[in-house]
Scaffold this motif. Structure first.
Motif, PDB file in Angstrom:
ATOM      1  N   VAL A  66       0.848  -1.182   0.000  1.00 23.68           N
ATOM      2  CA  VAL A  66       0.000   0.000   0.000  1.00 23.68           C
ATOM      3  C   VAL A  66       0.885   1.234   0.000  1.00 23.68           C
ATOM      4  CG1 VAL A  66      -0.228   0.056   2.520  1.00 23.68           C
ATOM      5  CG2 VAL A  66      -1.974   1.154   1.087  1.00 23.68           C
ATOM      6  N   TYR A  67       0.490   2.236  -0.797  1.00 26.18           N
ATOM      7  CA  TYR A  67       1.245   3.487  -0.911  1.00 26.18           C
ATOM      8  C   TYR A  67       0.335   4.638  -0.502  1.00 26.18           C
ATOM      9  CZ  TYR A  67       4.217   7.206  -2.776  1.00 26.18           C
ATOM     10  OH  TYR A  67       4.995   8.323  -2.900  1.00 26.18           O
ATOM     11  N   ARG A  68       0.780   5.432   0.456  1.00 26.34           N
ATOM     12  CA  ARG A  68       0.007   6.574   0.943  1.00 26.34           C
ATOM     13  C   ARG A  68       0.421   7.816   0.171  1.00 26.34           C
ATOM     14  NH1 ARG A  68       0.031  10.550   5.457  1.00 26.34           N
ATOM     15  NH2 ARG A  68      -2.003  10.510   6.548  1.00 26.34           N
ATOM     16  N   ALA A  69      -0.431   8.225  -0.786  1.00 22.73           N
ATOM     17  CA  ALA A  69      -0.127   9.394  -1.597  1.00 22.73           C
ATOM     18  C   ALA A  69      -0.480  10.692  -0.876  1.00 22.73           C
ATOM     19  CB  ALA A  69      -0.874   9.323  -2.923  1.00 22.73           C
ATOM     20  N   ALA A  70      -1.457  10.626   0.017  1.00 18.08           N
ATOM     21  CA  ALA A  70      -1.898  11.764   0.810  1.00 18.08           C
ATOM     22  C   ALA A  70      -2.685  11.216   1.991  1.00 18.08           C
ATOM     23  CB  ALA A  70      -2.761  12.719  -0.028  1.00 18.08           C
ATOM     24  N   ALA A  71      -3.122  12.111   2.887  1.00 20.93           N
ATOM     25  CA  ALA A  71      -3.850  11.661   4.069  1.00 20.93           C
ATOM     26  C   ALA A  71      -5.136  10.944   3.713  1.00 20.93           C
ATOM     27  CB  ALA A  71      -4.142  12.847   4.978  1.00 20.93           C
ATOM     28  N   ASP A  72      -5.684  11.251   2.545  1.00 18.88           N
ATOM     29  CA  ASP A  72      -6.932  10.610   2.116  1.00 18.88           C
ATOM     30  C   ASP A  72      -6.766   9.939   0.755  1.00 18.88           C
ATOM     31  OD1 ASP A  72      -6.623  12.863   0.607  1.00 18.88           O
ATOM     32  OD2 ASP A  72      -8.703  13.561   0.825  1.00 18.88           O
ATOM     33  N   SER A  73      -5.579   9.379   0.507  1.00 22.34           N
ATOM     34  CA  SER A  73      -5.323   8.762  -0.798  1.00 22.34           C
ATOM     35  C   SER A  73      -4.368   7.583  -0.642  1.00 22.34           C
ATOM     36  CB  SER A  73      -4.737   9.792  -1.761  1.00 22.34           C
ATOM     37  OG  SER A  73      -4.482   9.222  -3.022  1.00 22.34           O
ATOM     38  N   TYR A  74      -4.907   6.362  -0.846  1.00 25.79           N
ATOM     39  CA  TYR A  74      -4.125   5.143  -0.706  1.00 25.79           C
ATOM     40  C   TYR A  74      -4.241   4.311  -1.978  1.00 25.79           C
ATOM     41  CZ  TYR A  74      -3.933   6.173   4.309  1.00 25.79           C
ATOM     42  OH  TYR A  74      -3.716   6.763   5.525  1.00 25.79           O
TER      43      TYR A  74
ATOM     44  N   ILE B 220      -7.910   3.197   4.331  1.00 25.50           N
ATOM     45  CA  ILE B 220      -7.405   1.827   4.281  1.00 25.50           C
ATOM     46  C   ILE B 220      -8.570   0.843   4.187  1.00 25.50           C
ATOM     47  CG2 ILE B 220      -6.183   0.039   5.570  1.00 25.50           C
ATOM     48  CD1 ILE B 220      -4.314   2.021   4.352  1.00 25.50           C
ATOM     49  N   LYS B 221      -9.578   1.005   5.023  1.00 25.07           N
ATOM     50  CA  LYS B 221     -10.724   0.096   4.988  1.00 25.07           C
ATOM     51  C   LYS B 221     -11.431   0.151   3.642  1.00 25.07           C
ATOM     52  CE  LYS B 221     -11.852  -0.181   9.918  1.00 25.07           C
ATOM     53  NZ  LYS B 221     -12.899   0.067  10.957  1.00 25.07           N
TER      54      LYS B 221
ATOM     55  N   LEU C   5       1.105   4.690   7.076  1.00 28.15           N
ATOM     56  CA  LEU C   5       0.547   5.570   8.095  1.00 28.15           C
ATOM     57  C   LEU C   5      -0.957   5.664   7.905  1.00 28.15           C
ATOM     58  CD1 LEU C   5       1.626   7.347  10.440  1.00 28.15           C
ATOM     59  CD2 LEU C   5       1.649   9.265   8.831  1.00 28.15           C
ATOM     60  N   ALA C   6      -1.719   5.541   8.980  1.00 30.71           N
ATOM     61  CA  ALA C   6      -3.178   5.586   8.911  1.00 30.71           C
ATOM     62  C   ALA C   6      -3.659   6.995   8.595  1.00 30.71           C
ATOM     63  CB  ALA C   6      -3.791   5.107  10.224  1.00 30.71           C
TER      64      ALA C   6
ATOM     65  N   ASP D 157      -5.220   9.093  10.322  1.00 34.25           N
ATOM     66  CA  ASP D 157      -5.061  10.088  11.378  1.00 34.25           C
ATOM     67  C   ASP D 157      -3.673  10.705  11.405  1.00 34.25           C
ATOM     68  OD1 ASP D 157      -3.468   8.068  12.403  1.00 34.25           O
ATOM     69  OD2 ASP D 157      -4.754   7.634  14.122  1.00 34.25           O
ATOM     70  N   GLY D 158      -2.749  10.191  10.591  1.00 35.24           N
ATOM     71  CA  GLY D 158      -1.403  10.730  10.527  1.00 35.24           C
ATOM     72  C   GLY D 158      -0.539  10.375  11.714  1.00 35.24           C
ATOM     73  N   VAL D 159      -1.025   9.475  12.573  1.00 37.74           N
ATOM     74  CA  VAL D 159      -0.308   9.112  13.794  1.00 37.74           C
ATOM     75  C   VAL D 159      -0.077   7.603  13.883  1.00 37.74           C
ATOM     76  CG1 VAL D 159      -0.378   9.127  16.321  1.00 37.74           C
ATOM     77  CG2 VAL D 159      -1.250  11.096  15.031  1.00 37.74           C
ATOM     78  N   THR D 160      -1.119   6.825  13.620  1.00 34.06           N
ATOM     79  CA  THR D 160      -1.070   5.383  13.824  1.00 34.06           C
ATOM     80  C   THR D 160      -0.319   4.687  12.690  1.00 34.06           C
ATOM     81  OG1 THR D 160      -3.229   5.500  14.903  1.00 34.06           O
ATOM     82  CG2 THR D 160      -2.446   3.318  14.249  1.00 34.06           C
ATOM     83  N   ASP D 161       0.651   3.840  13.073  1.00 32.44           N
ATOM     84  CA  ASP D 161       1.375   3.028  12.097  1.00 32.44           C
ATOM     85  C   ASP D 161       0.636   1.709  11.919  1.00 32.44           C
ATOM     86  OD1 ASP D 161       3.777   4.719  11.639  1.00 32.44           O
ATOM     87  OD2 ASP D 161       4.070   4.375  13.791  1.00 32.44           O
ATOM     88  N   LEU D 162       0.448   1.326  10.655  1.00 28.83           N
ATOM     89  CA  LEU D 162      -0.250   0.086  10.327  1.00 28.83           C
ATOM     90  C   LEU D 162       0.674  -0.853   9.572  1.00 28.83           C
ATOM     91  CD1 LEU D 162      -3.623   1.544   8.981  1.00 28.83           C
ATOM     92  CD2 LEU D 162      -3.155   0.721  11.302  1.00 28.83           C
ATOM     93  N   MET D 163       0.360  -2.124   9.675  1.00 28.57           N
ATOM     94  CA  MET D 163       1.075  -3.133   8.890  1.00 28.57           C
ATOM     95  C   MET D 163       0.065  -3.958   8.112  1.00 28.57           C
ATOM     96  SD  MET D 163       3.676  -6.197  10.058  1.00 28.57           S
ATOM     97  CE  MET D 163       2.462  -7.303  10.789  1.00 28.57           C
TER      98      MET D 163
END
Length: 637
Positions: free
Chosen positions: A343-351, A371-372, A585-586, A588-594
């Motif tokens: 998964v690639y996080r392009a922005a806070a609301d773009s995965y 993510i969901k 990164l989730a 919220d910009g804080v929580t790390d996900l795997m």
């Protein structure tokens, strides 16, 4: 190859022309513009056109049998967006029969057809936050039956001449499947691969000709493909439009081919280049068609009552089980049957998400604002394997990265003639959105020597780009070790590479001696590099390398290797063979996900790679008070 000869283009500017059928008694063809909310009837050869506005979108339909007692009030059975009904276009009279998906907001009916025994079939698709919530239904005297579920966009529904096979496609996969068919019961057996459509196209409406060949409209492919009963493509007929949708044979001798088309999604420039987009195209065909099947005469009133009773019972059952279902949901399961998730996080609301598919034959890409949301996002096929030579087998572990303003996908692939001649290859897309634009093949990545290599991942640290990958050292007895190199560009490495880790620990050499699947996370003054080891069954597990953010990452001694696996099989949680992860990164910009893959059972029949039930899962990462990464092995997702 005999060609199609265009006789007429009826300029209607249909947004999404679909569901076309020929009515021999009136020598006319009927179709619908789903998004335009119109129903059309065109008479042949006069080309007289009747147009009927609709109270609700219709995706497909069938004309009632001439002997049906309801024919005096209703002329057709239709699949409205919300369900099945009898309908009279002249008066807009509706006699509702069944609404099987009132519980699924965002779903609508799509492709449908009558089988040769007179039963009506239609599938549903999800329009909002596209996902695999579609179902193929069969409507008969006993009610409305779900036959095939878990679909994105059901299409290409048709039967061979003797009704021993049913053909069906889930369009975004680019594949048409063949199922065994019990003509008496209307039951289907397990699917078999029938045909793969050309790269860049999706199978849409299909029809069988008199020679038992299947003709399929290729959405995005600007053509109609013809396949023999064995699935071999025997012809590819170019069209003046990129989005043909549905086909029907007609005319007095059934040698005319009527083709509906669509304008939706095309830019102004594309519409200017495709003036026939949205038109009805009429061709003189070198092939003869078969007569349209007739709808059986059913007791529609009894059917309606049956469905009302059934759905009342279903509603009660859903309410009574709701809390149980919510508790039973597997919170960590994100996407089924997808291994090596990235998964690639392009922005806070773009995965953006990609992964290995069970068939190992293509690369898919999906996008969501969360993510969901990736679970229900439409998977777009952006590339397919070759027929032979390099990149023609075992398409594994794609990763998407944005580097210097362009998108790149690194993936592993073998050869059809040598499936395990695995090397790393690169695709590039310069569009702002990687779901748009064109993906360009850049060829193999030079890692410094030619041997088995895979699982390339990119990361940036202090303005420098790095690549980490798994590769075999022919001087050693193991399958693969991990290597790192600086990158001059997205496709060129500064060589020679540096060895990071070899499979030497007891838990890394179970079944196979493997270090692979690297993923990097930078946090708390360290670079955390997770990797996977051993065979791809329940013994597969994850290890960890760490280095200081200030260290020279090209020195092997800068890295510390954990002596034991950090994430591995947990029988009590039914988590078997977890590995090949990615970090993100989730929202919220804080929580790390795997994200990682695992099976929910231990025992595998046959080779593990042939078992497609490695599912993508997601879980949060945990951090100790000292800032150390904790994978929380004994916690559920």
């Amino acid at each position: 190859m005999s060609e199609l000869k265009l006789l007429h283009s009826i300029p209607l500017k249909n947004k999404l022309g679909e569901g076309i059928i020929w009515h021999g008694a009136s020598q006319s063809v009927w179709w619908t513009d789903i998004h335009g909310r119109f129903l059309y009837q065109l008479f042949w050869p006069s080309l007289q056109l009747n147009t009927y506005p609709l109270p609700e979108r219709i995706s497909c339909f069938a004309l009632l049998n001439a002997h049906d007692p309801m024919r005096s009030d209703y002329s057709m059975l239709v699949a409205f967006e919300s369900g099945f009904a009898l309908y009279q276009p002249a008066t807009q009279g509706i006699f509702w029969l069944a609404k099987p998906e009132t519980h699924l907001s965002g779903n609508r009916m799509n492709d449908g057809r009558i089988d040769r025994q007179g039963r009506f079939w239609a599938g549903t698709m999800r329009e909002v936050n596209q996902g695999q919530t579609g179902t193929l239904y069969r409507l008969d005297q006993q009610g409305c039956h779900a036959v095939i579920s878990g679909l994105q966009i059901p299409n290409s529904l048709c039967w061979n001449k003797n009704s021993s096979r049913i053909y069906h496609a889930d369009s975004p996969t680019g594949v048409i499947y063949s199922y065994g068919f019990d003509a008496v019961q209307g039951a289907v057996s397990q699917p078999q691969l029938f045909a793969k459509v050309p790269v860049g196209a999706e199978p849409d409406g299909a029809v069988i000709d008199a020679e038992d060949h299947l003709l399929c409209a290729l959405w995005g492919g600007k053509a109609i493909a013809r396949y023999s009963p064995s699935g071999q493509q025997t012809a590819l007929h170019p069209l003046p439009v990129s989005q043909p949708t549905c086909l029907a044979f007609g005319g007095p001798d059934l040698d005319l081919l009527f083709v509906t088309t669509a304008r939706q999604g095309l830019t102004e420039q594309q519409l200017e280049a495709e003036p026939d987009a949205g038109s009805l195209l009429i061709y003189q065909s070198p092939y003869q068609g078969l007569p349209e099947s007739e709808l059986a005469v059913l007791d529609w009133t009894a059917l309606q009552k049956t469905e009302v009773v059934m759905w009342k019972l279903v509603s009660v059952l859903l309410i009574s089980l709701l809390s149980v279902n919510l508790l039973a949901q597997d919170a960590g399961l994100l996407i089924k049957n997808r291994a090596d998730p990235w998964v690639y996080r392009a922005a806070a609301d773009s995965y953006y998400f990609t992964a290995s598919v069970p068939e190992f034959d293509r690369i898919e890409l999906r996008h969501s604002s969360s993510i969901k949301g990736l679970a229900k996002a439409k998977a777009k096929v952006i590339w397919r394997k070759k027929d032979k030579g390099p990149m023609s087998a075992n398409i594994w572990a794609p990763e998407i990265h944005q580097i210097d303003g362009s998108w790149y996908i690194y993936f592993a692939a073998g050869k059809a003639e040598e499936p395990f001649h695995i090397r790393t290859y690169v695709l590039k897309n310069s569009a702002a959105d990687p779901l748009q634009g064109q993906w360009q093949e850049l060829g193999p990545l030079n890692t410094g020597w030619d041997s088995f290599n895979l699982d390339a991942t990119h990361f940036e640290h202090k303005g420098q780009h790095y690549l980490v990958w798994a590769q075999q050292d022919k001087k050693q007895s193991y399958n693969s070790a991990l290597w790192i190199a600086k990158m001059r560009s997205a496709t060129e490495l500064e060589l020679p590479a540096t060895l990071l880790t070899e499979p030497t620990l007891d838990w890394e050499v179970l079944g196979h001696k493997v270090n692979e699947g690297p993923a990097v996370l930078i946090k708390n003054g360290k670079i955390w590099l997770a990797y996977s080891a051993s065979a791809t069954d329940h013994r597969y597990a994850m290890g960890l390398l760490t280095a200081s953010v200030d260290a020279d990452l090209l020195k092997t001694e800068s890295w510390t290797k954990a002596p034991r696996p950090v994430f591995f099989t947990n029988d009590s949680l039914k988590r078997f063979g977890p590995g090949h992860n990615s970090f993100v990164l989730a929202e919220d910009g804080v929580t790390d996900l795997m994200l990682y893959h695992a099976r929910d059972y231990k025992d595998i029949q046959g080779h593990p790679l042939q078992d497609g039930n490695r599912h993508t899962r997601v879980r949060p990462l945990y951090w100790t008070e000292q800032g150390e990464l904790d994978f929380a092995q004994d916690k559920p997702d």
